[in-house]
Every structure is written in structure tokens, then in C-alpha cells.
Design an enzyme around this catalytic site. Structure first.
Site, PDB file in Angstrom:
ATOM      1  N   ARG A 139      -2.161  12.627  10.030  1.00  0.00           N
ATOM      2  CA  ARG A 139      -0.864  13.202  10.392  1.00  0.00           C
ATOM      3  C   ARG A 139      -0.578  14.378   9.456  1.00  0.00           C
ATOM      4  O   ARG A 139      -0.816  14.283   8.259  1.00  0.00           O
ATOM      5  CB  ARG A 139       0.213  12.113  10.249  1.00  0.00           C
ATOM      6  CG  ARG A 139       1.515  12.399  10.918  1.00  0.00           C
ATOM      7  CD  ARG A 139       2.354  11.127  11.008  1.00  0.00           C
ATOM      8  NE  ARG A 139       1.953  10.281  12.127  1.00  0.00           N
ATOM      9  CZ  ARG A 139       2.290   9.007  12.276  1.00  0.00           C
ATOM     10  NH1 ARG A 139       3.024   8.411  11.364  1.00  0.00           N
ATOM     11  NH2 ARG A 139       1.894   8.329  13.325  1.00  0.00           N
TER      12      ARG A 139
ATOM     13  N   SER B  12       5.674   7.926  12.718  1.00  0.00           N
ATOM     14  CA  SER B  12       5.681   6.603  12.101  1.00  0.00           C
ATOM     15  C   SER B  12       6.518   5.606  12.897  1.00  0.00           C
ATOM     16  O   SER B  12       7.458   5.976  13.605  1.00  0.00           O
ATOM     17  CB  SER B  12       6.239   6.725  10.684  1.00  0.00           C
ATOM     18  OG  SER B  12       6.680   5.489  10.198  1.00  0.00           O
TER      19      SER B  12
ATOM     20  N   ASP C 282       3.504  -0.645  11.395  1.00  0.00           N
ATOM     21  CA  ASP C 282       2.996   0.651  10.972  1.00  0.00           C
ATOM     22  C   ASP C 282       2.360   1.299  12.185  1.00  0.00           C
ATOM     23  O   ASP C 282       1.672   0.628  12.970  1.00  0.00           O
ATOM     24  CB  ASP C 282       1.970   0.505   9.848  1.00  0.00           C
ATOM     25  CG  ASP C 282       1.584   1.851   9.259  1.00  0.00           C
ATOM     26  OD1 ASP C 282       2.151   2.224   8.214  1.00  0.00           O
ATOM     27  OD2 ASP C 282       0.730   2.538   9.843  1.00  0.00           O
TER      28      ASP C 282
ATOM     29  N   ASP D  30       0.805  -1.230   0.000  1.00  0.00           N
ATOM     30  CA  ASP D  30       0.000   0.000   0.000  1.00  0.00           C
ATOM     31  C   ASP D  30       0.834   1.275   0.000  1.00  0.00           C
ATOM     32  O   ASP D  30       0.330   2.345  -0.326  1.00  0.00           O
ATOM     33  CB  ASP D  30      -0.947   0.015   1.206  1.00  0.00           C
ATOM     34  CG  ASP D  30      -0.209  -0.012   2.549  1.00  0.00           C
ATOM     35  OD1 ASP D  30       1.034  -0.034   2.559  1.00  0.00           O
ATOM     36  OD2 ASP D  30      -0.889  -0.027   3.595  1.00  0.00           O
ATOM     37  N   HIS D  31       2.112   1.200   0.339  1.00  0.00           N
ATOM     38  CA  HIS D  31       2.914   2.411   0.560  1.00  0.00           C
ATOM     39  C   HIS D  31       3.670   2.910  -0.668  1.00  0.00           C
ATOM     40  O   HIS D  31       4.149   4.039  -0.667  1.00  0.00           O
ATOM     41  CB  HIS D  31       3.937   2.156   1.679  1.00  0.00           C
ATOM     42  CG  HIS D  31       3.443   2.509   3.046  1.00  0.00           C
ATOM     43  ND1 HIS D  31       2.306   1.968   3.590  1.00  0.00           N
ATOM     44  CD2 HIS D  31       3.938   3.358   3.993  1.00  0.00           C
ATOM     45  CE1 HIS D  31       2.133   2.461   4.815  1.00  0.00           C
ATOM     46  NE2 HIS D  31       3.101   3.308   5.068  1.00  0.00           N
TER      47      HIS D  31
ATOM     48  N   ARG E 192       8.524   3.530  11.563  1.00  0.00           N
ATOM     49  CA  ARG E 192       9.609   3.060  10.694  1.00  0.00           C
ATOM     50  C   ARG E 192      10.917   2.861  11.463  1.00  0.00           C
ATOM     51  O   ARG E 192      11.464   3.780  12.049  1.00  0.00           O
ATOM     52  CB  ARG E 192       9.800   4.025   9.515  1.00  0.00           C
ATOM     53  CG  ARG E 192      10.282   5.403   9.871  1.00  0.00           C
ATOM     54  CD  ARG E 192      10.167   6.371   8.700  1.00  0.00           C
ATOM     55  NE  ARG E 192       8.779   6.631   8.351  1.00  0.00           N
ATOM     56  CZ  ARG E 192       8.370   7.755   7.758  1.00  0.00           C
ATOM     57  NH1 ARG E 192       9.218   8.700   7.435  1.00  0.00           N
ATOM     58  NH2 ARG E 192       7.096   7.928   7.476  1.00  0.00           N
TER      59      ARG E 192
END
Length: 762
Positions: free
Chosen positions: A455, A650, A173, A108-109, A652
Site C-alpha cells: 500500500r 485498511s 486486518d 505486530d502493529h 480499521r
């Protein structure tokens, strides 16, 4: 004769229709809680029931909110494609042949919004073929479910197919808490945490505090579930939920749809919460039934005593919100916790001189792309169309999943958007994460956009630091698109129709769930093959997108001395500042290449500039990554000094991997965001905080430092930072940390993965 009730575990109910042999384990929760209740002798909140119900060792586990580290056994793992690359590369390094728990990967990213859904998707498939092939073959090899590009956003797919009341899930995520809308504890984590669980190790989490949000009254008019979390964000701020689970309770819960509850939980990530959740109720059962999981709904009803808080349960803080009095909110710009009631927003725009013209209005994203969201927004679009209007602002729509896209195409909502000038984007994250090839402005142009996303940090959506991004409900965003003006209030203001007459929008209306059921659309799911042995994982050694990992070097046992301060960061420093998204997403599977964005967004306290730091060896100014690599290549370790809530945003883990790869030893801050602090520890870095936050001011960007006390590094014992100033003077300041014994072993081994591999060899 009295009959003995059949134990809950005697019934076998699959967690998902796609995983018929993986069953919901309510019996474990029941058995664990029998032990916990005997030990604690007090009522339990809902989140305590679910968390403690998943303890690895309920008999011996220390349990103290905000203090203990819980060892937990999650039911499943979810990864999105940008973070899955590194997670799978780490899993491959651990030497395992199959995931221990059900795990899925979602594409999806990596899909950039450019000209429209179909063409953007095809372009992404071509551009990212190498990464998609790697993920498709790796998931097949290691027994993971794979959702191909175009399937939708990870959190919507999870809600539609995998979330269930009382479950515990971790996801790579930060908006994984979306599944709290179905009564699940779902937490965002770094890839290394996911690898632990996939490798059958317990997941470690500091025992959260519990914030209760008591909802009374009932939503009506223009107020939506999104306004609940916009209000809560204004109360708690971006760090007020750190280290806590937010539980929503009270009679007002019954006025929220299941997907509305998911919206609230999703954006709970913006207040730093570990997760957010709701008690199981009939609205969740309705959603489970319409998504063909009626068996789970019935099973949850049998288990309902453990899917709600005990009477008299104690919360660390309670917030009361009357939904009948709540009005729509608009949050921003530049931070998701600057909350303004709609009735006061017009004045705020003028007082703050925010750009009044609204350039783009964007609805959808993982936060607000449900059938209900799209139906309500479409009712506004239809009414405007009846008055002969098209949108004045550019208007984009992001369906959350292929199922939602196909259903709104069938039921007419998509046509309603397109009739007024709306552009339907791919079923993907798109502009919400910066995957937006925006052409209507140039970088540096001061402008305003409004989104129904979650965000809105500086530059997040379009990489333009001058864009003022505001967050609101899809209803407010859609209405403002027709005015093209931030000061428009659809509750009180009128627009002029094509006939020259003024009209006021009616209250939005829409179906919570599709009356005809969901249309599944195109099948985009790849199940693991029966024979996995012959599958070859595709990684080209010459690739600039994918790179196999090499182990980090263990600690040498020596006291670190004369470490230069790479950068002293001033103010907000999110994971977007540390490891930018947008065009950098394509390098998420190649550590060396993506490390070239390390801290390029952090503001240097010395000069107020981004990506310009002084090399303490050469005296020259250069980019942060290049300076870090210069030190590393000469055997010089370095430190970063940061401000409050460092690493928010995030999940990440690249924001931790990159400084480690570039030779960093320690990140020293006033305070950390939860996920980033854990990610740093996992990669063998020292995540340290000033015992006195004011000591941040004592550090000078030109300092060299020693970190004293590592030879006796133990939980609860502070370390000492020796500052060596350029003028020859020295200062000692105390550094706190939250390392437990196991995490200290990660540091000594060089990383958690190194330690795992070491144990695997034994």
C-alpha cells in the site's frame, strides 16, 4: 463386495499444532455442498465451494451473487494488536466468557522502526506495556491464543501455523487474504464482525461475485509472483475487485510457490477484493510439510475434489495473464494501481518528473517476507558485494516472522544484507503501516522511496505527503538500492563495480523453502491457561491508551432534520484519511482519544484543505474533530459527504467508530469500499450512496440536510435527501443503500453490539 468409503469427517485432523482439540471440519463442507448442488444445479467455482460449504443454513439460504447476504460460520478469527484492543473491548461488552471459535491476537502493529530490530522491539515493549498487558490478560481470560511482540506479522504467523486449505477465516486486518496462498478463504473485517463470530453468531457477507484470473506460462528471470498482482491491480484498479473474490486458476499456478501465492492474495486487498485464493496443489503441500503440518497436507489431498473449481464453472469476469510474457512492474506513486512495466518505468519517471534519486529501499512486510523472497533478494546483495558495492540508498529489511528471521540468520541471508549496508528491522509491520521514525528527510521534502509492501497512499509510510512511494518485488527493490536511482533497470542496465568495470546483475535465484527446515527461533506464543477464572483483565480507568466502551444511543425514531454537512470530502478518502495510523496507533484502545484524528486527512471540497472546516453555528473554521464534537455536545447530529470508493484500504473500524462517537448520523458517498461500509452499519451509522453518483455535485459544504423515509426504512427502498442551501433554495435527491433487515435493526438499536447485548439479556 463393494466397500463404502469412510466419510471425510471420520478422520480428526487438528487445524493447528497449537490447538490440538480444534479440528478441520471438511465434513460440514461436504454435507453443505450436497445440499447446494441439488439446489443450484450448476458447476461451482472454488470460492463458492468453500463459502457455501460454511453456510449456517444451506437449505434456506438465498444465494445470488452480488445480491444475497450469506450467513456463514468461519473456522477461526485472527486479530492484530492495533485492532484487537477495540475488538476485545467490544467482546467484553457483549458479556461472553469465552470465544466460540479458535481466535488469536498478534502483536505486530505497535513497534516503530527506528534504529534496528532488537532495540526497537525493547523500546516498543516499554512504550506499549499497558496495551500488551491488557491483551495478554484479556486473551488469557477469554481463551484466545496470544503472540507476543517480536513474534512477527499476523499474516505470516497465520500462514506458518493456522491457515489450511478449504478453511474460512476472518481477521481484523485488510491483508488477511494472505492465507489464500494456502487455499483458504480469508477476509478482512472490522472488530465488530470478529466479535459476532467470537460470540457464536454467524458472520454476514454479501454473496461475492467471482473474478477468475487464468494463469498460463511460467515465471522466469526477474519476474516474480508480486508482478502478477501488480499487473492485476493495474487492470482492475483500486475498486475493480469490490464485492468479488478473485480466484487464480490455470496451468501457470503450478509455477508459483505457496508463499508466492500468498503474496498475490495479500495485495488483492488493494483492488478492493473480498479476498483472493488459489486451488490446493503440491506447492501448498510442500509448505505444509516443511511447517510440520504434513497431516493437514494429506487430509487436503483426500478432499481435493472440493479444493478446486468444477469443470465449466462460471465466472463474472475472466482475466488472462501469460506468466512467460509478464515482465516486472513498478506501481505508484500515491496509489497501488498505477502500474508501469519495468521496461517503461524509466521513461515514466522522467515524463512525470518523479524524483529520480532513490532515498530508501525497503523489503519485507506481510506481503513479501518469505524465505523465498529473502533468498532471492540476498542473491542480488551477494552479487553486488562480490563487485565491491554497498547500497547507495538506505536499505531496510523486515523479516515477516521470528521463524523467518531465525532461519535467514542461520542460512546467511541476513549477513548478506548487512554486508552491503542493510538494516534489519524488527519482526513487525514497521514502515509499511507508518511505524517509521524516518530521520533522513524533513516533512515536505520531495523524495522517492521504493518498497516491496502493498500500500502506498499519500503519507502512509513516513507521514510525509511529498514522499513518492513506489511498490515492486523485493528483487527490483534490492537491485535499485545499489543504483540509488529509480531509472535503473536491472534487466538491461549495468552498474560499475569497485574495480571500475561494468557488470550486469544475474537473474535472482533462491530456495523456495529452507533445505534444513525452519528454525523456530524464540518461542513467543502464549497459550490460554487451563484455569482462566482467576485471570484479571488489566485496564487502568485513568489510562490514556485504553478505555472501556459505553453503548451508543439508539435511534430516537424521528426524522433527522437540519443536519449540517461536517465536511464534503473531495477525491480519494481512505481509512488512513479518516483515522490516521502512525503516532495515532497508540490510541487504538481509547475511543475518545483516537477520535481526535477523525477525518483530519480528508480534503475539504470547499477550500481544498485538510482538517479545516466551517462550523455552521459559529461561522468559524476549525479542525474536523473539534467541529464534530461541538455539534455533538449541543445535540446536533451531522453528515459527511464522500466521493468514490470511500473508506478503501485498511479494515480499521476506528474509521467508523470515530464519526459515531463524535455524533455523526450518516456518511453519504458516491460509493463505498466493502469493509468500511459494513463497519459503519455495525456502529449504527447510515451508510448511504447517491442513487445518481452525479448528485454528489449538488451538495454544497454549507448545506443543512434532512434524511426522509427512515420511518419506513426497508431493504431495497431508497431514502430521500433534502438539501437546504444557504440561499434558501431546496433540492431533493435519492439515496440508495444496501441495508438488509438485520442491519436496519442495528441502526435502530444504536449498534450491532447493542442489539447483541439486548438479545443476551433475554
Amino acid at each position: 463386495m463393494a466397500t463404502v468409503a469412510e466419510p471425510i469427517g471420520a478422520t480428526k485432523v487438528p487445524m493447528s499444532l497449537l490447538e490440538p482439540k480444534a479440528y478441520i471440519n471438511y465434513q460440514r463442507i461436504e454435507d453443505n455442498l450436497a445440499v447446494i448442488r441439488e439446489r443450484l444445479q450448476r458447476p461451482l467455482t472454488l470460492s463458492e465451494k468453500i463459502l457455501y460449504g460454511h453456510l449456517d443454513d444451506p437449505v434456506n439460504q438465498d444465494i445470488e451473487r452480488g445480491v444475497s447476504y450469506l450467513k456463514l460460520r468461519p473456522d477461526r478469527v485472527a486479530c492484530q494488536d492495533a485492532t484487537a484492543q477495540m475488538a476485545i473491548l467490544q467482546f467484553m461488552s457483549a458479556g461472553m466468557d469465552t470465544a466460540a471459535v479458535p481466535t488469536t491476537v498478534h502483536c505486530d502493529h505497535l513497534i516503530e522502526a527506528q534504529i534496528g530490530g532488537v532495540k526497537d522491539l525493547e523500546r516498543a515493549k516499554n512504550l506499549n506495556k499497558e496495551v500488551y498487558d491488557f491483551l495478554a490478560t484479556a486473551t488469557a481470560k477469554y481463551g484466545l491464543g496470544f503472540w507476543r511482540p517480536g513474534s512477527g506479522i499476523i499474516h505470516q504467523i497465520i500462514l506458518e501455523n493456522y491457515a489450511f486449505p478449504g478453511g474460512l477465516m476472518i481477521g481484523t486486518d485488510s491483508h488477511t487474504p494472505n492465507a489464500g496462498g494456502l487455499g483458504m478463504i480469508a477476509c478482512g473485517v472490522g472488530g465488530a464482525d470478529a466479535v459476532d463470530v467470537m460470540a457464536n453468531l454467524p458472520w454476514e457477507l454479501k454473496c461475492p461475485k467471482v473474478i477468475g484470473v487464468n494463469l498460463t506460462g511460467k515465471l522466469s528471470g526477474w519476474t516474480s509472483p508480486k508482478d502478477v498482482i501488480l499487473k492485476v491491480a493495474g487492470i482492475l484498479t483500486v475498486k475493480g475487485g469490490t464485492g468479488a473474490i478473485v480466484e487464480y486458476t490455470g496451468p501457470g499456478v503450478e509455477s508459483l510457490s505457496c508463499t508466492g501465492m500468498a503474496t498475490i492474495c495479500n495485495m488483492g486487498a488493494e483492488i478492493g477484493a473480498t479476498t483472493s485464493m488459489f486451488p490446493f496443489n503440491s506447492r501448498m503441500a510442500d509448505y505444509l510439510n516443511v511447517t510440520k503440518r504434513g497431516e493437514i497436507a494429506e487430509y487436503a489431498k483426500r478432499f481435493q475434489h472440493n479444493l478446486k473449481p468444477d469443470e465449466g464453472a462460471d465466472y463474472d469476469r475472466v482475466i488472462d495473464i501469460n506468466l512467460s510474457e509478464l515482465e516486472p512492474h513498478v506501481n505508484g506513486p500515491f496509489t497501488p494501481d498505477l502500474a508501469t512495466p519495468l521496461s517503461k518505468f524509466k521513461d515514466a519517471v522522467k515524463e512525470n518528473k518523479w524524483p529520480q534519486e532513490l532515498k530508501v529501499a525497503l523489503i519485507g512486510s506481510c506481503t513479501n517476507s518469505s524465505y523465498e523472497d529473502m533468498s532471492r533478494a540476498a542473491s542480488i546483495a551477494r552479487e553486488a558485494h562480490e563487485h565491491g558495492l554497498s547500497t547507495k540508498s538506505k536499505f531496510t529489511i523486515t523479516p515477516g516472522s521470528e521463524q523467518v528471521r531465525a532461519t535467514i540468520a542461520r542460512d546467511g541471508q541476513m549477513a548478506a544484507f548487512e554486508e552491503v549496508g542493510g538494516l534489519v528491522l524488527a519482526n513487525a509491520c514497521g514502515p509499511c503501516i507508518g511505524q517509521w521514525d524516518r530521520q533522513d528527510i524533513k516533512k515536505g521534502d520531495v523524495n522517492s522511496i521504493i518498497t516491496s509492501y502493498n500500500r502506498n497512499f499519500t503519507g502512509r509510510n513516513d507521514a510525509n505527503p511529498a514522499t513518492h512511494a513506489f511498490v515492486a518485488s523485493p528483487d527490483i527493490v534490492t537491485a535499485m538500492a545499489f543504483a540509488g536511482d529509480l531509472t535503473f533497470n536491472p534487466v538491461t542496465d549495468t552498474l560499475i563495480g569497485a574495480d571500475g568495470k561494468p557488470f550486469k546483475f544475474s537473474d535472482p535465484s533462491g530456495k523456495e523453502l529452507p533445505p534444513l527446515g525452519f528454525d523456530p527461533g524464540e518461542n513467543t506464543y502464549q497459550a490460554p491457561p487451563a484455569d482462566r477464572a482467576s485471570v484479571q483483565v488489566a485496564v487502568n480507568p485513568k489510562s490514556d491508551r485504553l478505555q472501556l466502551l459505553k453503548p451508543f444511543t439508539p435511534w430516537d425514531g424521528k426524522t433527522p432534520t437540519d443536519l449540517p454537512v461536517l465536511i464534503k470530502v473531495k477525491g480519494k478518502c481512505t481509512t488512513d484519511h479518516i483515522s490516521a495510523g502512525g503516532p495515532w496507533l497508540k490510541y487504538r484502545g481509547h475511543l475518545e482519544n483516537i477520535s481526535q484524528n477523525c477525518l483530519i486527512g480528508g480534503i475539504n471540497s470547499e477550500n481544498g484543505e485538510a482538517n479545516k472546516v466551517k462550523n455552521q453555528i459559529t461561522g468559524e473554521y476549525g479542525a474536523v474533530p473539534a467541529t464534530a464534537a461541538y455539534y455533538r455536545d449541543r445535540g446536533i447530529k451531522w453528515v459527511v459527504v464522500g466521493d468514490h470508493n470511500y473508506g478503501e484500504g485498511s479494515s480499521r473500524e476506528h474509521a467508523a467508530l470515530e464519526p459515531r462517537f463524535l455524533g455523526g448520523l450518516a456518511i453519504i458517498t458516491r460509493s463505498f469500499a466493502r469493509i468500511h461500509e459494513t463497519n459503519l452499519k455495525k456502529q449504527g451509522m447510515l451508510a448511504l450512496t447517491f442513487a445518481n453518483p452525479d448528485d454528489y455535485d449538488k451538495v454544497r459544504p454549507s448545506d443543512k440536510v434532512d434524511i426522509l423515509g427512515l420511518e419506513s426504512f426497508t431493504p431495497g427502498k431508497n431514502l430521500t435527501l433534502l438539501l437546504k442551501h444557504e440561499d434558501g433554495s431546496k433540492e431533493e435527491i435519492s439515496l440508495a443503500h444496501s441495508f438488509n433487515e438485520g442491519q436496519i435493526e442495528w441502526f435502530k438499536a444504536g449498534s450491532a453490539l447493542n442489539l447483541m447485548a439486548k438479545h443476551a439479556k433475554k
